[in-house]
Design an enzyme around this catalytic site. Structure first.
Site, PDB file in Angstrom:
ATOM      1  N   ASP A 129       0.830  -1.220   0.000  1.00  0.00           N
ATOM      2  CA  ASP A 129       0.000   0.000   0.000  1.00  0.00           C
ATOM      3  C   ASP A 129       0.857   1.260   0.000  1.00  0.00           C
ATOM      4  O   ASP A 129       0.641   2.175   0.809  1.00  0.00           O
ATOM      5  CB  ASP A 129      -0.934   0.015   1.215  1.00  0.00           C
ATOM      6  CG  ASP A 129      -1.676  -1.300   1.420  1.00  0.00           C
ATOM      7  OD1 ASP A 129      -1.992  -1.960   0.413  1.00  0.00           O
ATOM      8  OD2 ASP A 129      -1.926  -1.663   2.583  1.00  0.00           O
ATOM      9  N   GLU A 174     -10.930  -1.001  -3.736  1.00  0.00           N
ATOM     10  CA  GLU A 174     -10.277  -0.331  -2.612  1.00  0.00           C
ATOM     11  C   GLU A 174      -9.114   0.512  -3.113  1.00  0.00           C
ATOM     12  O   GLU A 174      -8.869   0.629  -4.312  1.00  0.00           O
ATOM     13  CB  GLU A 174      -9.784  -1.384  -1.612  1.00  0.00           C
ATOM     14  CG  GLU A 174      -8.756  -2.353  -2.195  1.00  0.00           C
ATOM     15  CD  GLU A 174      -8.360  -3.471  -1.246  1.00  0.00           C
ATOM     16  OE1 GLU A 174      -8.967  -3.601  -0.168  1.00  0.00           O
ATOM     17  OE2 GLU A 174      -7.427  -4.229  -1.587  1.00  0.00           O
TER      18      GLU A 174
END
Length: 318
Positions: free
Chosen positions: A16, A201
């Site tokens: 991420d 997401e």
């Protein structure tokens, strides 16, 4: 000879990845194990997006077991880290929080505020400042109702930031899972029921030619169906429309015959030349031992975002 790079650009676990540029220096934050001192969120520093120096961990702990997907915004001389934290198995109790620091490397101290306290699960906060100076927060929440093409699962919403630690409380849907490749897990037990769970997401927004492109990662983060696509709107609050061809990830997906799997959960950053745009993302090695940070260039071709990535061979450096 012109400098080249090869993905991944950092050898350790760094999922991420989010990159902030401040005073000509790049700082990267990611999801990874905490430090020996108990601090969370590794932070790296670079001058060129290729050579990265670890600076330790940036976030003072709050006693949670999981700390996910940090992103940092610079505003008014301070730095705001948006992240989620929770302690339940699989992180199913994740809550969005914000921590503050006086330097991009930290230490960041949690403010004690939950950004969306009414949501049982909220992750992947993405602060975005529009050209007019208004800040917005894109984030993920769960949807349990089938509506038209929308599937049950995790989707992305956006809300206006009243100040850097307070949302207006008026979230609007940006994108919900709507394609087969968005499947996260079949017959997943959630909220006391069993669902074929789908996921979109990892929002990351670019403003281009007056329009707002919200890029997202869809699918299962630990599988090869994970990839990056986008929706687009004329206003940060939407409504967002989908481009043609959404039956697969349009910007980036697992390549056939490549050396990596499941590229996604990206951020964007301007290169050292001040004009080029780079996508920063994670990808698995083929043995799936770790998700590591990668970069590739983004260009606009006939008004459409395009990248050579995900790449695993030598590429021209930023």
């Amino acid at each position: 000879m012109a400098k080249t790079y090869r993905n991944p650009v950092y050898p350790d676990v760094f999922a991420d990845p989010f990159v902030l540029r401040h005073d000509g220096v790049y700082y990267a934050y990611g999801t990874a194990p905490g430090g020996a001192d108990g601090r969370q969120v590794p932070v790296l520093r670079s001058l060129d997006l290729v050579d990265w120096e670890p600076l330790g961990h940036a976030l003072l702990p709050i006693g949670a077991a999981h700390y996910w997907a940090p992103e940092v915004a610079s505003h008014g001389g301070r730095f705001y880290m948006y992240y989620s934290a929770g302690s339940a198995p699989e992180g199913t109790d994740q809550k969005l929080r914000v921590a503050v620091a006086d330097h991009p490397a930290g230490p960041f101290a949690d403010t004690g505020k939950l950004l969306v306290p009414d949501q049982p699960f909220a992750i992947d906060a993405h602060p975005f400042r529009a050209a007019n100076g208004q800040w917005y927060l894109f984030y993920c929440a769960d949807f349990l109702a089938l509506e038209g093409e929308y599937r049950v699962g995790t989707g992305i919403v956006v809300d206006r930031l009243v100040d850097m630690t307070t949302l207006a409380g008026e979230p609007r849907v940006v994108v919900r899972p709507h394609e087969d490749w968005h499947v996260f897990r079949k017959e997943r037990t959630m909220y006391g029921a069993v669902y074929d769970w789908h996921t979109v997401e990892g929002a990351a927004v670019l403003q281009h030619d007056g329009r707002f492109y919200c890029f997202y990662s869809g699918g299962a983060w630990e599988r090869d169906n994970y990839g990056v696509s986008w929706v687009v709107a004329d206003d940060p609050l939407g409504p967002y429309t989908r481009p043609e061809g959404g039956h697969e990830a349009l910007l980036m997906r697992t390549p056939k015959g490549g050396d990596l799997l499941g590229p996604g959960h990206n951020s964007f950053i301007t290169g050292p030349d001040g004009t080029s745009t780079w996508i920063v993302y994670h990808a698995w090695d083929l043995a799936q031992t770790a998700r590591r940070m990668c970069i590739d260039r983004i260009d606009w071709v006939d008004g459409t975002p395009a990248t050579p990535g995900p790449t695993w061979t030598d590429q021209p450096a930023p």
